[in-house]
Design a protein around this motif. Structure first.
Motif, PDB file in Angstrom:
ATOM      1  N   LYS A 240      18.137 -27.097 -30.115  1.00  0.00           N
ATOM      2  CA  LYS A 240      16.905 -27.466 -30.033  1.00  0.00           C
ATOM      3  C   LYS A 240      16.826 -26.595 -28.549  1.00  0.00           C
ATOM      4  N   PRO A 241      15.576 -26.845 -27.817  1.00  0.00           N
ATOM      5  CA  PRO A 241      16.087 -26.004 -26.252  1.00  0.00           C
ATOM      6  C   PRO A 241      16.518 -25.844 -25.233  1.00  0.00           C
ATOM      7  N   ARG A 242      17.361 -25.533 -24.203  1.00  0.00           N
ATOM      8  CA  ARG A 242      17.517 -26.161 -23.323  1.00  0.00           C
ATOM      9  C   ARG A 242      17.576 -26.665 -22.426  1.00  0.00           C
ATOM     10  N   SER A 243      15.788 -26.615 -22.360  1.00  0.00           N
ATOM     11  CA  SER A 243      15.062 -28.126 -21.488  1.00  0.00           C
ATOM     12  C   SER A 243      15.223 -29.281 -22.109  1.00  0.00           C
ATOM     13  N   TRP A 244      15.455 -29.591 -23.240  1.00  0.00           N
ATOM     14  CA  TRP A 244      15.365 -31.162 -23.936  1.00  0.00           C
ATOM     15  C   TRP A 244      17.140 -31.311 -23.476  1.00  0.00           C
ATOM     16  N   LEU A 245      17.685 -30.433 -23.224  1.00  0.00           N
ATOM     17  CA  LEU A 245      18.725 -31.087 -22.739  1.00  0.00           C
ATOM     18  C   LEU A 245      19.230 -31.599 -20.916  1.00  0.00           C
ATOM     19  N   GLU A 247      16.647 -29.384 -17.640  1.00  0.00           N
ATOM     20  CA  GLU A 247      16.743 -28.626 -17.167  1.00  0.00           C
ATOM     21  C   GLU A 247      17.183 -27.442 -15.608  1.00  0.00           C
ATOM     22  N   ASP A 248      17.126 -26.333 -15.380  1.00  0.00           N
ATOM     23  CA  ASP A 248      17.281 -26.002 -14.689  1.00  0.00           C
ATOM     24  C   ASP A 248      17.451 -26.957 -13.185  1.00  0.00           C
ATOM     25  N   ALA A 249      16.204 -26.959 -12.440  1.00  0.00           N
ATOM     26  CA  ALA A 249      16.566 -27.825 -11.532  1.00  0.00           C
ATOM     27  C   ALA A 249      17.865 -29.238 -11.840  1.00  0.00           C
ATOM     28  N   HIS A 250      17.765 -30.119 -12.720  1.00  0.00           N
ATOM     29  CA  HIS A 250      18.588 -30.640 -13.223  1.00  0.00           C
ATOM     30  C   HIS A 250      20.023 -30.764 -12.853  1.00  0.00           C
ATOM     31  N   ALA A 251      20.674 -28.961 -13.395  1.00  0.00           N
ATOM     32  CA  ALA A 251      21.944 -28.626 -13.613  1.00  0.00           C
ATOM     33  C   ALA A 251      22.168 -28.874 -12.505  1.00  0.00           C
ATOM     34  N   ALA A 264      25.021 -43.683 -13.905  1.00  0.00           N
ATOM     35  CA  ALA A 264      24.114 -43.308 -12.736  1.00  0.00           C
ATOM     36  C   ALA A 264      23.531 -41.908 -13.145  1.00  0.00           C
ATOM     37  N   LEU A 265      24.258 -41.303 -13.753  1.00  0.00           N
ATOM     38  CA  LEU A 265      24.091 -39.889 -15.104  1.00  0.00           C
ATOM     39  C   LEU A 265      22.605 -40.137 -15.579  1.00  0.00           C
ATOM     40  N   GLU A 266      22.373 -41.196 -16.581  1.00  0.00           N
ATOM     41  CA  GLU A 266      21.374 -42.345 -17.692  1.00  0.00           C
ATOM     42  C   GLU A 266      20.212 -42.023 -16.637  1.00  0.00           C
ATOM     43  N   GLU A 267      20.805 -43.160 -15.450  1.00  0.00           N
ATOM     44  CA  GLU A 267      19.291 -43.455 -14.541  1.00  0.00           C
ATOM     45  C   GLU A 267      18.410 -41.543 -14.707  1.00  0.00           C
ATOM     46  N   ARG A 268      20.130 -40.508 -13.818  1.00  0.00           N
ATOM     47  CA  ARG A 268      18.825 -39.242 -13.388  1.00  0.00           C
ATOM     48  C   ARG A 268      18.924 -38.420 -14.082  1.00  0.00           C
ATOM     49  N   THR A 269      18.997 -38.700 -15.401  1.00  0.00           N
ATOM     50  CA  THR A 269      18.250 -37.713 -16.641  1.00  0.00           C
ATOM     51  C   THR A 269      17.508 -38.750 -17.587  1.00  0.00           C
ATOM     52  N   ARG A 270      17.157 -39.910 -17.578  1.00  0.00           N
ATOM     53  CA  ARG A 270      16.114 -40.302 -18.198  1.00  0.00           C
ATOM     54  C   ARG A 270      14.867 -39.985 -18.611  1.00  0.00           C
ATOM     55  N   THR A 272      14.803 -37.447 -20.542  1.00  0.00           N
ATOM     56  CA  THR A 272      14.828 -35.907 -21.221  1.00  0.00           C
ATOM     57  C   THR A 272      15.666 -35.930 -23.061  1.00  0.00           C
ATOM     58  N   ARG A 273      14.391 -35.499 -23.707  1.00  0.00           N
ATOM     59  CA  ARG A 273      14.282 -34.995 -24.976  1.00  0.00           C
ATOM     60  C   ARG A 273      15.776 -35.368 -25.878  1.00  0.00           C
ATOM     61  N   ALA A 274      16.611 -34.409 -25.937  1.00  0.00           N
ATOM     62  CA  ALA A 274      17.681 -34.148 -26.157  1.00  0.00           C
ATOM     63  C   ALA A 274      18.681 -34.967 -25.701  1.00  0.00           C
ATOM     64  N   LEU A 275      18.561 -35.415 -24.882  1.00  0.00           N
ATOM     65  CA  LEU A 275      20.207 -35.484 -24.407  1.00  0.00           C
ATOM     66  C   LEU A 275      20.175 -36.716 -24.824  1.00  0.00           C
ATOM     67  N   ARG A 276      20.299 -37.358 -25.987  1.00  0.00           N
ATOM     68  CA  ARG A 276      21.127 -38.575 -26.270  1.00  0.00           C
ATOM     69  C   ARG A 276      22.494 -38.954 -26.038  1.00  0.00           C
ATOM     70  N   SER A 277      22.684 -40.250 -26.153  1.00  0.00           N
ATOM     71  CA  SER A 277      24.313 -41.213 -25.388  1.00  0.00           C
ATOM     72  C   SER A 277      25.366 -40.394 -26.203  1.00  0.00           C
ATOM     73  N   GLN A 278      25.498 -39.542 -27.203  1.00  0.00           N
ATOM     74  CA  GLN A 278      27.092 -38.423 -27.515  1.00  0.00           C
ATOM     75  C   GLN A 278      26.136 -37.307 -26.431  1.00  0.00           C
ATOM     76  N   GLN A 279      25.427 -36.909 -26.191  1.00  0.00           N
ATOM     77  CA  GLN A 279      25.382 -35.725 -25.477  1.00  0.00           C
ATOM     78  C   GLN A 279      25.863 -36.322 -23.715  1.00  0.00           C
ATOM     79  N   ARG A 280      25.292 -37.367 -23.564  1.00  0.00           N
ATOM     80  CA  ARG A 280      25.783 -37.790 -22.196  1.00  0.00           C
ATOM     81  C   ARG A 280      26.663 -38.162 -21.735  1.00  0.00           C
ATOM     82  N   ASP A 281      27.408 -38.727 -22.853  1.00  0.00           N
ATOM     83  CA  ASP A 281      28.656 -38.954 -22.381  1.00  0.00           C
ATOM     84  C   ASP A 281      29.590 -37.241 -22.607  1.00  0.00           C
ATOM     85  N   GLU A 282      29.620 -36.868 -22.868  1.00  0.00           N
ATOM     86  CA  GLU A 282      29.587 -35.363 -23.061  1.00  0.00           C
ATOM     87  C   GLU A 282      29.279 -34.357 -21.708  1.00  0.00           C
TER      88      GLU A 282
END
Length: 373
Positions: A240-245, A247-251, A264-270, A272-282
């Protein structure tokens, strides 16, 4: 000049045995022309849609969607001393990396060669063919959907014509490189392009491209590097594109002001197309883990915008580069980019990898004398 009416015979190959038969005559000392058509559709990797080959007056269109290419290309084009001729090969090599993981044994990039023989930086294949061969290529299918099947006859003709002229262009540029004594310089740049395309772990220092982080403390820059490398590895794994996980500004924001909790992380990355629960935990774990001294030591400092003595030194170096480029009859950008000068000055004189090889012999002594004290 009217568009070329040359319509080469190029068999459509959609079976492994047919590909093997076509590749069989390619042996030591052979020159092979190669081009690809690929598309990026919401993926990390470019999707190889078509492979065009030229060898000894023979042409072929290979359908990588019809059968697995396996190691047929690496066994043939990766063998010494086969020379593979391509134009502006960077993205093509990326698309071919599953089948040519180390790239072709010997790459001859015609766009780079053209720059070395006085034809300017970044010349298009169409312009190069018109100048050297006197044929005008039709570019009407440039934005085609190459993943559709079947391809139209117009698409096939366009694709075949992209490799028909690679052999004569290679022959002319080879002679001109030799006349100017630039053969080894060109080969060095082609080898560097191959190495860059074969980096399977991505850029080891991705934080260097984030100038807003230049004033951050070393541990924050190391954390940014860790997050960006996680993003790159995860994007590759998910295709998947990097930005789907992220964005640069998010990073930048998450490293500068880390989320205190997973919620709080979930709220701030709401969203984001490829950032599912597993990736958000990571990602949360990546952000929370302490930064070690080894990580800090392994992190190249982020280079900020030059000012003061550094800016003056870079401008003086740019003048020297321009003068040397004129003497060598080379484009200044081919000899040395401004980005490389900034890296050299802002890293307190660490010589950039991009300027190794023949460039170091030409530039180092003159540029080192201009470093700020």
């Amino acid at each position: 000049m009217p568009p070329s009416d040359l319509a080469p015979s190029a068999p459509w190959i959609d079976r492994p045995d047919a590909l093997a038969e076509w590749l069989t005559p390619i042996g030591p000392g052979t020159v092979v022309g190669l081009d690809t058509e690929f598309m990026r559709r919401n993926t990390f990797y470019p999707q190889l849609a078509l492979l065009q080959l030229a060898h000894d007056g023979r042409y072929a269109l290979i359908d990588p969607l019809a059968f697995p290419l396996g190691d047929a290309l690496s066994r043939t084009l990766g063998a010494p001393p086969v020379v593979t001729v391509m134009h502006s090969a960077g993205e093509d090599l990326e698309a071919l990396s599953p089948y040519l993981p180390e790239g072709p044994h010997t790459l001859f990039d015609t766009q780079i060669a053209a720059a070395y023989v006085g034809m300017g930086l970044g010349i298009s294949y169409r312009a190069l063919v018109a100048e050297l061969v006197g044929d005008e290529l039709d570019k009407g299918e440039t934005r085609s959907d190459w993943l559709q099947r079947p391809l139209t006859e117009s698409q096939k003709r366009y694709a075949a014509l992209d490799v028909v002229h690679l052999h004569p262009v290679h022959a002319i540029l080879t002679d001109r490189l030799a006349e100017r004594g630039r053969t080894e310089w060109h080969a060095e740049d082609c080898a560097r392009m191959k190495r860059r395309a074969s980096q399977r772990d991505g850029d080891p220092q991705p934080q260097r491209g984030f100038k807003p982080a230049a004033e951050w403390r070393p541990e924050r820059q190391a954390l940014l590097r860790r997050v960006l490398r996680w993003r790159d590895a995860t994007a590759r794994a998910l295709d998947k594109p990097r930005s789907w996980l992220l964005e640069d500004a998010h990073a930048l924001d998450l490293v500068d002001k880390p989320a205190a909790t997973l919620a709080a992380l979930e709220e701030r990355t709401r969203g984001t197309r490829a950032l599912r629960s597993q990736q958000r935990d990571e990602l949360f774990a990546v952000l929370q883990a302490p930064v070690s001294p080894d990580e800090i030591a392994a992190t190249a400092p982020v280079i900020g915008h030059p000012f003061g003595d550094a800016k003056r030194a870079i401008n003086e170096m740019r003048t020297v580069v321009d003068e040397l480029a004129t003497q060598l009859d080379l484009p200044a950008g081919l000899l040395c980019s401004r980005r490389s000068l900034e890296e050299y000055v802002m890293s307190a004189g660490t010589w950039p990898e991009a300027l190794e090889g023949w460039r170091k012999g030409v530039l180092h002594e003159r540029l080192a004398a201009l470093l700020p004290e």
